[in-house]
Scaffold this active site. Structure first.
Site, PDB file in Angstrom:
ATOM      1  N   ALA A  17      -3.107  -1.269  15.034  1.00  0.00           N
ATOM      2  CA  ALA A  17      -4.419  -0.941  14.443  1.00  0.00           C
ATOM      3  C   ALA A  17      -5.267  -0.287  15.538  1.00  0.00           C
ATOM      4  O   ALA A  17      -6.369  -0.742  15.867  1.00  0.00           O
ATOM      5  CB  ALA A  17      -5.106  -2.172  13.840  1.00  0.00           C
ATOM      6  N   LEU A  18      -4.713   0.760  16.084  1.00  0.00           N
ATOM      7  CA  LEU A  18      -5.247   1.337  17.323  1.00  0.00           C
ATOM      8  C   LEU A  18      -6.556   2.095  17.104  1.00  0.00           C
ATOM      9  O   LEU A  18      -6.722   2.795  16.115  1.00  0.00           O
ATOM     10  CB  LEU A  18      -4.205   2.277  17.930  1.00  0.00           C
ATOM     11  CG  LEU A  18      -2.852   1.621  18.230  1.00  0.00           C
ATOM     12  CD1 LEU A  18      -1.883   2.641  18.814  1.00  0.00           C
ATOM     13  CD2 LEU A  18      -2.999   0.436  19.175  1.00  0.00           C
ATOM     14  N   HIS A  64      -7.990   1.427  22.627  1.00  0.00           N
ATOM     15  CA  HIS A  64      -6.573   1.431  23.022  1.00  0.00           C
ATOM     16  C   HIS A  64      -6.194   2.795  23.605  1.00  0.00           C
ATOM     17  O   HIS A  64      -5.474   2.875  24.601  1.00  0.00           O
ATOM     18  CB  HIS A  64      -5.667   1.211  21.802  1.00  0.00           C
ATOM     19  CG  HIS A  64      -5.810  -0.118  21.154  1.00  0.00           C
ATOM     20  ND1 HIS A  64      -6.391  -0.276  19.919  1.00  0.00           N
ATOM     21  CD2 HIS A  64      -5.442  -1.355  21.564  1.00  0.00           C
ATOM     22  CE1 HIS A  64      -6.361  -1.557  19.583  1.00  0.00           C
ATOM     23  NE2 HIS A  64      -5.809  -2.239  20.563  1.00  0.00           N
TER      24      HIS A  64
END
Ligand code: PAF
Length: 278
Positions: A30-31, A35
């Site tokens: 769920a970047l 990230h």
């Protein structure tokens, strides 16, 4: 390149080990931009960047939280390719835990407070998976965000305890334009909760501005009261801690480096954030 098998990952990395610096970014998917900023920092400091996507069941103490954790594998892979990740490791649970992991780590007082107190077993699960991922990837550099301040300290302690030959790189928290710390959990907020959530960082910033004019207990209380006055937010904890030992302090002169860490519910979503006070 996307790799799902641990054996293939080890084989693929074998050819790089001699001459190349391997940088590693472990994630649960769920970047978001936070990230991707880790990936960019890894890219800048390493020859080969490995990113793992694995929602680690052993670090969830609440089965509902594990079930609801956002999962977007295809979108994640696209984002990682664009950000320049060389190897994307997407293992199954069996690849990481062929046998259940029963190891208990000892982080002393460090994991008995804040996240460790309110999410019992969480850091043991984080240590289990990170240790396994480090053993497979064997990076020289591993990148972690400062948003998870206590996790970062635990990973540093793990690396020292296990005498792992790698350097942990701490990366600054990435925020939305309104100040909300980026988190995969932000995706789960309702529109109303999302509209109120920036109060968390606004309160941390205001708390920073009050350090010289108030006591530690009074500031802690002010933070909690300010957040709890909001109709959709509820503080789980607001702690002012020694940034190294993570132990709560009561006087400003008790530590050289001081952090204010907070966990807030926008029910049932739980958000964390922190700010350096000294
Ligand atoms: O911070 C995270 O996303 C996770 O705790 C980590 C470090 C990837 C371990 O599962």
């Amino acid at each position: 390149m996307v790799i799902t098998s641990a054996t293939n990952l080890v084989q693929e990395l074998a050819s790089f080990r001699e001459r190349k610096t391997i940088g590693f970014v472990p994630t649960m998917g769920a970047l978001h931009e936070g990230h991707l900023s880790l990936v960019r920092q890894a890219k800048a400091g390493s020859d080969v960047v490995v990113v793992s996507i694995f929602v680690n069941p052993t670090q969830f103490n609440n089965p509902e939280d594990l079930k609801n954790y956002p999962r977007e594998p295809e979108a994640d892979i696209k984002k990682l390719k664009l950000a320049g990740a060389d190897i994307i490791f997407t293992p199954t649970e069996k690849e990481i835990y062929p046998e259940p992991d029963t190891r208990i780590f000892d982080f002393g007082a460090m994991d008995k407070v804040m996240e460790g107190f309110y999410r019992p077993g969480h850091f043991n699960g984080v240590a289990q998976v990170v240790k396994r991922l480090f053993r497979l990837v064997q990076p020289q550099l591993a990148f972690f965000g400062e948003k998870d301040f206590q996790q970062l300290a635990i990973i540093k302690a793990l690396t020292a305890q296990e005498q792992l030959p790698l350097h942990i790189v701490a990366c600054p928290t990435v925020r939305e334009p309104d100040g909300l710390a980026m988190s995969s959990r932000n995706l789960l907020l309702s529109a109303t909760q999302r509209a109120h959530a920036p109060l968390i960082y606004k309160t941390l910033q205001e708390a920073f501005g009050k350090v010289n004019s108030t006591t530690v207990p009074a500031l802690k209380k002010w933070v909690q009261t300010t957040i709890d006055a909001n109709p959709v937010l509820e503080t789980e904890y607001a702690e002012i801690v020694d940034a190294h030992s993570l132990q709560p302090i009561t006087e400003w002169n008790e530590a050289d480096s001081i952090q204010l860490c907070i966990a807030v519910y926008a029910h049932p979503i739980r958000l964390i954030d922190n700010i350096k006070l000294k």
